[in-house]
Design a protein around this motif. Structure first.
Motif, PDB file in Angstrom:
ATOM      1  N   MET A   1      15.881 -10.829 -10.223  1.00  0.00           N
ATOM      2  CA  MET A   1      14.768 -10.037  -9.508  1.00  0.00           C
ATOM      3  C   MET A   1      13.382 -10.324  -9.654  1.00  0.00           C
ATOM      4  N   SER A   2      12.498 -10.676  -9.041  1.00  0.00           N
ATOM      5  CA  SER A   2      11.370 -10.962  -8.934  1.00  0.00           C
ATOM      6  C   SER A   2      10.346  -9.560  -9.705  1.00  0.00           C
ATOM      7  N   LEU A   3       9.330  -9.680 -10.310  1.00  0.00           N
ATOM      8  CA  LEU A   3       8.533  -8.601 -10.770  1.00  0.00           C
ATOM      9  C   LEU A   3       7.570  -8.107  -9.486  1.00  0.00           C
ATOM     10  N   LEU A   4       6.805  -9.481  -9.155  1.00  0.00           N
ATOM     11  CA  LEU A   4       5.756  -9.072  -8.008  1.00  0.00           C
ATOM     12  C   LEU A   4       5.990 -10.340  -7.035  1.00  0.00           C
ATOM     13  N   ARG A   5       5.883 -10.101  -5.791  1.00  0.00           N
ATOM     14  CA  ARG A   5       6.044 -11.194  -4.677  1.00  0.00           C
ATOM     15  C   ARG A   5       5.164 -10.826  -3.620  1.00  0.00           C
ATOM     16  N   LEU A   6       4.543 -11.818  -3.152  1.00  0.00           N
ATOM     17  CA  LEU A   6       3.492 -11.777  -2.244  1.00  0.00           C
ATOM     18  C   LEU A   6       3.923 -12.587  -0.817  1.00  0.00           C
ATOM     19  N   GLU A   7       4.239 -12.249   0.192  1.00  0.00           N
ATOM     20  CA  GLU A   7       4.827 -13.011   1.370  1.00  0.00           C
ATOM     21  C   GLU A   7       3.760 -13.149   2.677  1.00  0.00           C
ATOM     22  N   ASP A   8       3.237 -14.326   2.872  1.00  0.00           N
ATOM     23  CA  ASP A   8       2.443 -14.606   3.952  1.00  0.00           C
ATOM     24  C   ASP A   8       1.391 -13.365   4.131  1.00  0.00           C
ATOM     25  N   VAL A   9       0.519 -13.007   2.800  1.00  0.00           N
ATOM     26  CA  VAL A   9      -0.229 -11.834   2.725  1.00  0.00           C
ATOM     27  C   VAL A   9      -1.657 -12.365   3.230  1.00  0.00           C
ATOM     28  N   THR A  10      -2.309 -11.604   3.796  1.00  0.00           N
ATOM     29  CA  THR A  10      -3.561 -11.685   4.651  1.00  0.00           C
ATOM     30  C   THR A  10      -4.464 -10.577   4.322  1.00  0.00           C
ATOM     31  N   ARG A  11      -5.647 -10.427   4.062  1.00  0.00           N
ATOM     32  CA  ARG A  11      -6.493  -9.382   3.626  1.00  0.00           C
ATOM     33  C   ARG A  11      -7.766  -9.918   4.766  1.00  0.00           C
ATOM     34  N   THR A  12      -7.929  -8.770   5.607  1.00  0.00           N
ATOM     35  CA  THR A  12      -8.958  -9.084   6.287  1.00  0.00           C
ATOM     36  C   THR A  12     -10.172  -7.809   6.415  1.00  0.00           C
ATOM     37  N   VAL A  27      -1.101 -15.862   1.903  1.00  0.00           N
ATOM     38  CA  VAL A  27      -0.669 -16.242   0.497  1.00  0.00           C
ATOM     39  C   VAL A  27       0.561 -15.865   0.276  1.00  0.00           C
ATOM     40  N   ASN A  28       1.312 -16.784  -0.350  1.00  0.00           N
ATOM     41  CA  ASN A  28       2.473 -16.554  -0.911  1.00  0.00           C
ATOM     42  C   ASN A  28       2.599 -16.857  -2.514  1.00  0.00           C
ATOM     43  N   LEU A  29       3.210 -15.792  -3.355  1.00  0.00           N
ATOM     44  CA  LEU A  29       3.482 -16.013  -4.593  1.00  0.00           C
ATOM     45  C   LEU A  29       4.372 -15.192  -5.153  1.00  0.00           C
ATOM     46  N   THR A  30       4.975 -15.721  -5.991  1.00  0.00           N
ATOM     47  CA  THR A  30       5.995 -15.048  -6.729  1.00  0.00           C
ATOM     48  C   THR A  30       5.941 -14.925  -8.202  1.00  0.00           C
ATOM     49  N   ILE A  31       5.769 -13.723  -8.870  1.00  0.00           N
ATOM     50  CA  ILE A  31       5.547 -13.465 -10.371  1.00  0.00           C
ATOM     51  C   ILE A  31       6.745 -13.230 -10.924  1.00  0.00           C
ATOM     52  N   ILE A  65       3.807  -7.017   0.132  1.00  0.00           N
ATOM     53  CA  ILE A  65       3.839  -7.315  -1.405  1.00  0.00           C
ATOM     54  C   ILE A  65       4.933  -6.359  -1.997  1.00  0.00           C
ATOM     55  N   SER A  66       5.683  -6.884  -2.818  1.00  0.00           N
ATOM     56  CA  SER A  66       6.997  -6.267  -3.229  1.00  0.00           C
ATOM     57  C   SER A  66       6.877  -6.332  -4.736  1.00  0.00           C
ATOM     58  N   PHE A  67       7.176  -5.111  -5.512  1.00  0.00           N
ATOM     59  CA  PHE A  67       7.038  -4.858  -6.797  1.00  0.00           C
ATOM     60  C   PHE A  67       8.628  -4.487  -7.263  1.00  0.00           C
ATOM     61  N   ASP A  68       9.157  -4.990  -7.974  1.00  0.00           N
ATOM     62  CA  ASP A  68      10.663  -5.108  -8.418  1.00  0.00           C
ATOM     63  C   ASP A  68      11.548  -5.136  -7.013  1.00  0.00           C
ATOM     64  N   ASP A  69      11.092  -6.155  -6.344  1.00  0.00           N
ATOM     65  CA  ASP A  69      11.859  -6.310  -4.933  1.00  0.00           C
ATOM     66  C   ASP A  69      11.680  -5.062  -3.929  1.00  0.00           C
ATOM     67  N   ARG A  70      10.808  -4.141  -4.306  1.00  0.00           N
ATOM     68  CA  ARG A  70      10.501  -2.776  -3.064  1.00  0.00           C
ATOM     69  C   ARG A  70       9.253  -3.310  -2.599  1.00  0.00           C
ATOM     70  N   PRO A  71       9.058  -3.004  -1.276  1.00  0.00           N
ATOM     71  CA  PRO A  71       7.875  -3.150  -0.700  1.00  0.00           C
ATOM     72  C   PRO A  71       6.991  -2.229  -1.088  1.00  0.00           C
ATOM     73  N   VAL A  72       5.695  -2.372  -1.736  1.00  0.00           N
ATOM     74  CA  VAL A  72       4.781  -1.613  -1.944  1.00  0.00           C
ATOM     75  C   VAL A  72       4.269  -0.674  -0.852  1.00  0.00           C
ATOM     76  N   LYS A  73       4.168  -1.099   0.100  1.00  0.00           N
ATOM     77  CA  LYS A  73       3.890  -0.236   1.190  1.00  0.00           C
ATOM     78  C   LYS A  73       4.802   1.151   1.553  1.00  0.00           C
TER      79      LYS A  73
END
Length: 269
Positions: A1-12, A27-31, A65-73
């Motif tokens: 299980m990843s701690l933090l994951r960003l998938e195709d993240v855009t900020r406008t 932006v794609n990044l897995t921590i 954005i997911s934290f502990d594989d759960r979407p932060v939204k």
């Protein structure tokens, strides 16, 4: 299980009377737990925006954005605040110390949200953390009586005092001399290794970047892996040569006590 994951993240953002401005794009990044990542980028490349997203301070315009594989939204604002306070430690370029509060009081603040042994012994834990960053003699000093380097060390102590699962650092040694900077990075690395915390460090210093195991470059809002010999991870020998003198006696015992507190707090939360 990843701690933090960003998938195709855009900020406008949409400035007043201006067209939409894309700060981050795809932006794609897995921590992973215990990860150590460095990010390099010029001023205006979107680093602060990315840190705010990694720290759950902002939400993306698009992407997940997911934290502990759960979407932060899916979290409420209050739950994101609790998650951030319990799991993420920040070290920004700005010290963000509370005026009118001593160094000890500034470092104690995050422990007010702890429980059990850590809460009841919060002043001792904060004092020991300040000792570890070389400020044991400035516990009762106000921020305006501290040098820039001392204020940064208070900020670093505050970010580490709860033993966060993720440490986000923006130029953490920018206000420190070389020796003190290496001591602080060694402390951050040691706490992260013993507690299993992940680190994301934004820095212009190639020697600081080389302490990480993975490296990325942020340019015009696009994050890409770095494949550059200049950013090859430090060897064990280089790390030993850069490391400050190991604490001994009471100082070593105090450090062990602080890290034990982190483990107790994790089990109780």
């Amino acid at each position: 299980m990843s701690l933090l994951r960003l998938e195709d993240v855009t900020r406008t953002v949409i400035p007043p009377d201006q067209p939409a401005l894309t700060i981050l794009s795809g932006v794609n990044l897995t921590i992973e737990p215990g990860d150590h990542v460095s990010i390099v980028g010029r001023s205006g490349s979107g680093k602060s925006t990315l840190l705010n997203l990694l720290g759950l301070l902002d939400l993306p315009t698009s992407g997940v954005i997911s934290f502990d594989d759960r979407p932060v939204k899916s979290y409420s604002s209050a739950r994101r605040d609790r998650l951030r306070g319990a799991s993420i430690g920040f070290v920004f370029q700005q010290f963000n110390l509370l005026a009118g509060r001593t160094a000890l009081e500034n470092v104690t603040m995050p422990l007010l949200y702890s429980s059990g042994r850590t809460f009841w012994q919060r002043k001792r834990i904060a004092a020991e953390m300040l000792e570890l960053v070389g400020l044991g003699h400035r516990l009762n000093s106000m921020p305006d009586r501290l040098s820039g380097g001392e204020q940064q060390r208070v900020a670093i102590a505050r970010s580490l005092v709860r033993g966060p699962r993720l440490i986000l650092a923006d130029e953490p040694t920018g206000a420190l001399d070389l020796d003190t900077g290496q001591s602080v990075m060694e402390l951050i690395d040691d706490v992260a290794e013993r507690t299993g915390a992940a680190q994301v460090v934004i820095t212009h210093d190639p020697m600081i970047a080389r302490r990480a195991r993975r490296h990325f470059r942020l340019d015009r809002g696009i994050l890409t892996p770095v494949d550059d010999p200049a950013f090859e991870p430090l060897t064990r020998r280089e790390m030993r040569e850069m490391a400050p003198v190991e604490p001994s006696g009471d100082a070593a015992e105090d450090e062990a006590d602080v890290l034990d507190m982190f483990a107790d707090d994790r089990r109780e939360s």
